[in-house]
Design a protein around this motif. Structure first.
Motif, PDB file in Angstrom:
ATOM      1  N   GLN A 118      -4.228  -3.490  -2.883  1.00 47.15           N
ATOM      2  CA  GLN A 118      -5.583  -4.046  -2.949  1.00 47.15           C
ATOM      3  C   GLN A 118      -5.929  -4.888  -1.718  1.00 47.15           C
ATOM      4  O   GLN A 118      -7.020  -5.433  -1.630  1.00 47.15           O
ATOM      5  CB  GLN A 118      -5.731  -4.872  -4.222  1.00 47.15           C
ATOM      6  CG  GLN A 118      -5.586  -4.030  -5.487  1.00 47.15           C
ATOM      7  CD  GLN A 118      -5.623  -4.859  -6.747  1.00 47.15           C
ATOM      8  OE1 GLN A 118      -5.993  -6.032  -6.720  1.00 47.15           O
ATOM      9  NE2 GLN A 118      -5.227  -4.261  -7.858  1.00 47.15           N
TER      10      GLN A 118
ATOM     11  N   ASP B 118      -0.874   7.235 -14.646  1.00 43.65           N
ATOM     12  CA  ASP B 118      -0.768   6.306 -13.524  1.00 43.65           C
ATOM     13  C   ASP B 118      -1.026   4.888 -14.022  1.00 43.65           C
ATOM     14  O   ASP B 118      -2.164   4.518 -14.330  1.00 43.65           O
ATOM     15  CB  ASP B 118      -1.770   6.683 -12.439  1.00 43.65           C
ATOM     16  CG  ASP B 118      -1.608   5.830 -11.181  1.00 43.65           C
ATOM     17  OD1 ASP B 118      -0.834   4.855 -11.222  1.00 43.65           O
ATOM     18  OD2 ASP B 118      -2.250   6.153 -10.176  1.00 43.65           O
TER      19      ASP B 118
ATOM     20  N   TYR C  77       0.055   2.124 -12.236  1.00 47.38           N
ATOM     21  CA  TYR C  77       0.329   1.198 -11.142  1.00 47.38           C
ATOM     22  C   TYR C  77      -0.764   1.141 -10.082  1.00 47.38           C
ATOM     23  O   TYR C  77      -0.896   0.112  -9.390  1.00 47.38           O
ATOM     24  CB  TYR C  77       1.673   1.554 -10.481  1.00 47.38           C
ATOM     25  CG  TYR C  77       2.843   1.121 -11.331  1.00 47.38           C
ATOM     26  CD1 TYR C  77       3.462  -0.101 -11.142  1.00 47.38           C
ATOM     27  CD2 TYR C  77       3.298   1.930 -12.364  1.00 47.38           C
ATOM     28  CE1 TYR C  77       4.513  -0.517 -11.938  1.00 47.38           C
ATOM     29  CE2 TYR C  77       4.346   1.532 -13.184  1.00 47.38           C
ATOM     30  CZ  TYR C  77       4.947   0.303 -12.960  1.00 47.38           C
ATOM     31  OH  TYR C  77       5.975  -0.112 -13.771  1.00 47.38           O
ATOM     32  N   SER C  78      -1.538   2.189  -9.899  1.00 46.58           N
ATOM     33  CA  SER C  78      -2.502   2.198  -8.791  1.00 46.58           C
ATOM     34  C   SER C  78      -3.500   1.053  -8.877  1.00 46.58           C
ATOM     35  O   SER C  78      -3.950   0.530  -7.850  1.00 46.58           O
ATOM     36  CB  SER C  78      -3.242   3.538  -8.744  1.00 46.58           C
ATOM     37  OG  SER C  78      -2.369   4.552  -8.310  1.00 46.58           O
ATOM     38  N   ASP C  79      -3.845   0.626 -10.101  1.00 48.39           N
ATOM     39  CA  ASP C  79      -4.805  -0.481 -10.221  1.00 48.39           C
ATOM     40  C   ASP C  79      -4.164  -1.827  -9.927  1.00 48.39           C
ATOM     41  O   ASP C  79      -4.840  -2.852  -9.868  1.00 48.39           O
ATOM     42  CB  ASP C  79      -5.430  -0.494 -11.615  1.00 48.39           C
ATOM     43  CG  ASP C  79      -4.420  -0.732 -12.723  1.00 48.39           C
ATOM     44  OD1 ASP C  79      -3.190  -0.601 -12.463  1.00 48.39           O
ATOM     45  OD2 ASP C  79      -4.838  -1.037 -13.857  1.00 48.39           O
TER      46      ASP C  79
ATOM     47  N   GLY D 143       3.183   7.047 -10.404  1.00 48.59           N
ATOM     48  CA  GLY D 143       2.413   6.112 -11.216  1.00 48.59           C
ATOM     49  C   GLY D 143       3.115   5.605 -12.452  1.00 48.59           C
ATOM     50  O   GLY D 143       2.486   4.984 -13.309  1.00 48.59           O
TER      51      GLY D 143
ATOM     52  N   ASP E 200       0.860  -1.183   0.000  1.00 41.16           N
ATOM     53  CA  ASP E 200       0.000   0.000   0.000  1.00 41.16           C
ATOM     54  C   ASP E 200       0.896   1.233   0.000  1.00 41.16           C
ATOM     55  O   ASP E 200       1.398   1.673   1.047  1.00 41.16           O
ATOM     56  CB  ASP E 200      -0.910  -0.014   1.224  1.00 41.16           C
ATOM     57  CG  ASP E 200      -1.892   1.158   1.244  1.00 41.16           C
ATOM     58  OD1 ASP E 200      -1.766   2.048   0.381  1.00 41.16           O
ATOM     59  OD2 ASP E 200      -2.759   1.175   2.132  1.00 41.16           O
ATOM     60  N   ARG E 201       1.108   1.816  -1.166  1.00 42.10           N
ATOM     61  CA  ARG E 201       2.015   2.959  -1.284  1.00 42.10           C
ATOM     62  C   ARG E 201       1.442   4.212  -0.629  1.00 42.10           C
ATOM     63  O   ARG E 201       2.192   5.086  -0.185  1.00 42.10           O
ATOM     64  CB  ARG E 201       2.332   3.213  -2.760  1.00 42.10           C
ATOM     65  CG  ARG E 201       3.025   2.035  -3.427  1.00 42.10           C
ATOM     66  CD  ARG E 201       3.264   2.287  -4.897  1.00 42.10           C
ATOM     67  NE  ARG E 201       2.022   2.649  -5.573  1.00 42.10           N
ATOM     68  CZ  ARG E 201       1.966   3.333  -6.712  1.00 42.10           C
ATOM     69  NH1 ARG E 201       3.083   3.736  -7.299  1.00 42.10           N
ATOM     70  NH2 ARG E 201       0.808   3.617  -7.274  1.00 42.10           N
ATOM     71  N   GLU E 202       0.118   4.315  -0.569  1.00 43.03           N
ATOM     72  CA  GLU E 202      -0.497   5.476   0.077  1.00 43.03           C
ATOM     73  C   GLU E 202      -0.071   5.569   1.543  1.00 43.03           C
ATOM     74  O   GLU E 202       0.247   6.655   2.039  1.00 43.03           O
ATOM     75  CB  GLU E 202      -2.027   5.380  -0.007  1.00 43.03           C
ATOM     76  CG  GLU E 202      -2.596   5.537  -1.403  1.00 43.03           C
ATOM     77  CD  GLU E 202      -2.641   6.988  -1.871  1.00 43.03           C
ATOM     78  OE1 GLU E 202      -2.331   7.884  -1.054  1.00 43.03           O
ATOM     79  OE2 GLU E 202      -2.976   7.216  -3.047  1.00 43.03           O
TER      80      GLU E 202
ATOM     81  N   GLU F 147       2.589  12.311  -3.588  1.00 43.89           N
ATOM     82  CA  GLU F 147       1.698  11.225  -3.976  1.00 43.89           C
ATOM     83  C   GLU F 147       2.529  10.054  -4.472  1.00 43.89           C
ATOM     84  O   GLU F 147       3.677  10.237  -4.897  1.00 43.89           O
ATOM     85  CB  GLU F 147       0.743  11.673  -5.091  1.00 43.89           C
ATOM     86  CG  GLU F 147      -0.248  12.737  -4.679  1.00 43.89           C
ATOM     87  CD  GLU F 147      -1.180  13.113  -5.826  1.00 43.89           C
ATOM     88  OE1 GLU F 147      -0.931  12.654  -6.964  1.00 43.89           O
ATOM     89  OE2 GLU F 147      -2.135  13.862  -5.580  1.00 43.89           O
ATOM     90  N   PRO F 148       1.972   8.841  -4.482  1.00 42.96           N
ATOM     91  CA  PRO F 148       2.693   7.718  -5.089  1.00 42.96           C
ATOM     92  C   PRO F 148       2.968   8.011  -6.567  1.00 42.96           C
ATOM     93  O   PRO F 148       2.163   8.659  -7.244  1.00 42.96           O
ATOM     94  CB  PRO F 148       1.730   6.537  -4.926  1.00 42.96           C
ATOM     95  CG  PRO F 148       0.880   6.906  -3.752  1.00 42.96           C
ATOM     96  CD  PRO F 148       0.712   8.394  -3.841  1.00 42.96           C
TER      97      PRO F 148
END
Length: 586
Positions: free
Chosen positions: A403, A395, A397-399, A382, A362-364, A379-380
């Protein structure tokens, strides 16, 4: 510098984009809390148009500069020595054809060069014209021999050179037209030619000639037995510091190096052709703990803090010292923190394992806890190929990330992994137990702690492998499960090629995908920026689909100084890029 007929947009990022830490647009640091206008310090004092020369300023007393990690090698272009921390020292010791200012503008190094000119588009031909009278600190000439040796070492034509990257050089048919003109005829267009022959690539050819009994390096044929002897010397003899073998061609030369204290002392090059001012001596001292750096400045032990490892406590300390005459600044860098999965390890040969690891990270949480206290809008990241704000950035990578443990466990079980009695998944006798390796750095240790907690909930065991020498002998050998470090990038996309193509000189993680290879090949040989952009986007997409590298965030720099009129920490070259024009503060 004459305007060439083909100008690289990648070299003109300026303030529109964020700029082996193993580097930054101007503009003040805004939410970063600078106590100065960083943008006002980002250009050289005598910089004009597309040309940089050191300003003629008075000489000042010696200064001490603190960086995060120590110097290790005079030749920073070998794969086993390549490090930002060598670059930070060598930028004032070795001259190159170009200079980057604080806005990442690519400038002709007017102290040593007359011009760089694209003289023909077909065949693609570039001429580098050298000023007469440029000398090494041992009084030998700096001339076309240096360019030929640099080409020989980086062209991939001779076994043994172990160059970190051959990109661009491998396309050149070289010719020393005369002692002061190097002509490169390229086998295909290469838009990023201005990144070639930079300062750390230009080793002293006369030292090779003297030590190996060669009358003229320009007569050494690539691939010959004589070239292999040159390769052995180039790759092996320029580690650390040996005064007789390691002169300076910039405004400074190395006076001494103490590997035990991680301290380098620079003194003036007596035969420097340019302006003679700036500090009489420069001591570069490694202080891995950024908070200790801040304390050292507070106590008057050092004059400059120059860190690529932002720390909120240190930043607060530095900002509080304004009443003591300290100036603090922070700015974006062309540096990204990332995790490289080693695809040669059994566990990561399995795609389900790679996907599951991505899903648990979880990069956030990492950015919120470790970076936002220093940079409020962090921000992370992407993308691997592009920085935020650049054309082509998306971005990707976020998907794939963050997760949760349930998604990761589902991916593992669908991939044939079973949870063992100890709660850790295993498959075909391989436990999902991996180490994250990194240098001695508190923020990286904290990053691992966060990931350990995230992974444990998904039946993945993560261990912390902290090694002060990880970046000085292990990472380049692929000696890791997961590597946590930063890549610093000059503002040229072509330089990434060696990191991600099959068997690339800095592709230590074993990544191999024909889609990536083809995308970079087409991008670096493109004849227009629009065409190159299309293929760099394709490379970025293919890298993401391999689940091999996790971009964490863009890393801001932070620096502070006292007793000096102005210091700017250049994104790629560090604080000493213009040290020869530092003056005592009024």
């Amino acid at each position: 510098m004459r305007r060439s007929k083909v100008i690289s947009a990648w070299s003109l990022l300026a303030a529109s984009a964020l700029v082996l830490t193993a580097c930054g647009g101007g503009g003040d640091a805004g939410g970063n809390g600078s106590t100065s206008d960083a943008a006002s310090m980002a250009e050289g004092k005598a910089q004009e148009g597309d040309t940089f020369v050191l300003a003629d300023v008075p000489e000042m007393d010696p200064v001490t500069v603190a960086v995060d990690e120590g110097y290790s090698a005079y030749n920073n272009d070998t794969a086993d020595a390549n490090s930002s921390y060598n670059t930070y020292v060598l930028v004032s010791v070795l001259s190159g054809a170009t200079v980057l200012d604080g806005n990442n503008k690519v400038l002709l190094n007017g102290d040593v060069m007359e011009s760089i000119e694209l003289t023909s588009e077909d065949p693609f031909t570039v001429e580098w014209k050298i000023k007469e009278g440029v000398k090494w600190s041992d009084e030998d000439q700096w001339d076309c021999r240096e360019f030929y040796l640099s080409w020989l070492a980086h062209s991939g034509t001779t076994e043994g050179f172990n160059a970190a990257s051959t990109t661009g050089y491998e396309l050149i048919e070289p010719e020393c037209v005369d002692d002061y003109t190097f002509k490169g005829v390229f086998s295909e267009p290469y838009l990023d030619y201005e990144e070639l022959f930079n300062s750390t690539s230009m080793m002293p050819a006369h030292i090779v000639e003297q030590e190996l009994g060669i009358s003229d390096i320009r007569e050494v044929e690539p691939g010959s037995a004589e070239a292999e002897k040159v390769a052995d010397f180039w790759a092996g003899e320029w580690k650390g510091f040996k005064p007789e073998l390691m002169p300076g061609s910039g405004p400074y030369k190395i006076k001494s190096f103490d590997s035990n204290s991680d301290t380098v002392v620079l003194e003036k090059n007596p035969h420097w052709i340019g302006a003679k001012g700036g500090p009489k001596e420069v001591t570069v001292r490694a202080i891995p703990d950024t908070k200790a750096m801040a304390t050292a400045l507070q106590n008057g032990e050092i004059d400059v803090v120059a860190s690529t490892q932002p720390d909120v406590t240190a930043a607060d300390t530095l900002k509080s010292l304004t009443s003591q005459g300290v100036t603090y600044a922070s700015a974006p860098q062309l540096t990204y923190e990332h995790l490289d999965l080693n695809l040669n390890r059994e566990v990561f040969k399995d795609e389900a394992a790679r996907k599951a690891f991505f899903q648990v990270v979880d990069r956030e949480e990492i950015v919120n806890k470790l970076l936002k206290p220093v940079q409020e809008d962090a921000e992370p990241l992407g993308s691997i190929v592009f920085f935020t704000g650049e054309e082509g950035y998306e971005d990707r990578y976020s998907d794939k990330m963050g997760q949760g443990p349930e998604a990761a466990m589902k991916t593992l079980e669908e991939g044939g992994w079973k949870k063992g009695e100890d709660g850790i998944y295993e498959k075909d006798g391989v436990r999902f137990s991996v180490s994250i390796s990194h240098n001695e750095n508190e923020r990286r240790s904290q990053t691992v702690e966060i990931i350990q907690s995230q992974a444990q909930a998904a039946g993945i065991e993560v261990k912390d492998d902290t090694d002060p020498n990880f970046l000085k002998g292990r990472v380049d050998k692929g000696d890791y499960d997961i590597a946590l470090f930063g890549w610093s990038s000059a503002p040229f996309k072509a330089t990434q090629k060696s990191l991600y193509i099959t068997d690339g000189g800095q592709n230590w993680q074993g990544l191999s995908d024909p889609k990536i290879d083809e995308a970079y090949a087409k991008a670096t040989s493109a004849t227009s920026e629009e065409e190159a952009l299309e293929h760099y986007i394709a490379a970025d997409e293919a890298i993401a689909e391999n689940y091999a590298t996790i971009p964490l965030f863009e890393t801001p720099s932070m620096w502070a100084f006292r007793g000096i009129d102005r210091v700017y920490m250049q994104s790629y070259y560090g604080a000493l890029w213009n040290v020869g024009e530092w003056e005592a503060a009024e």
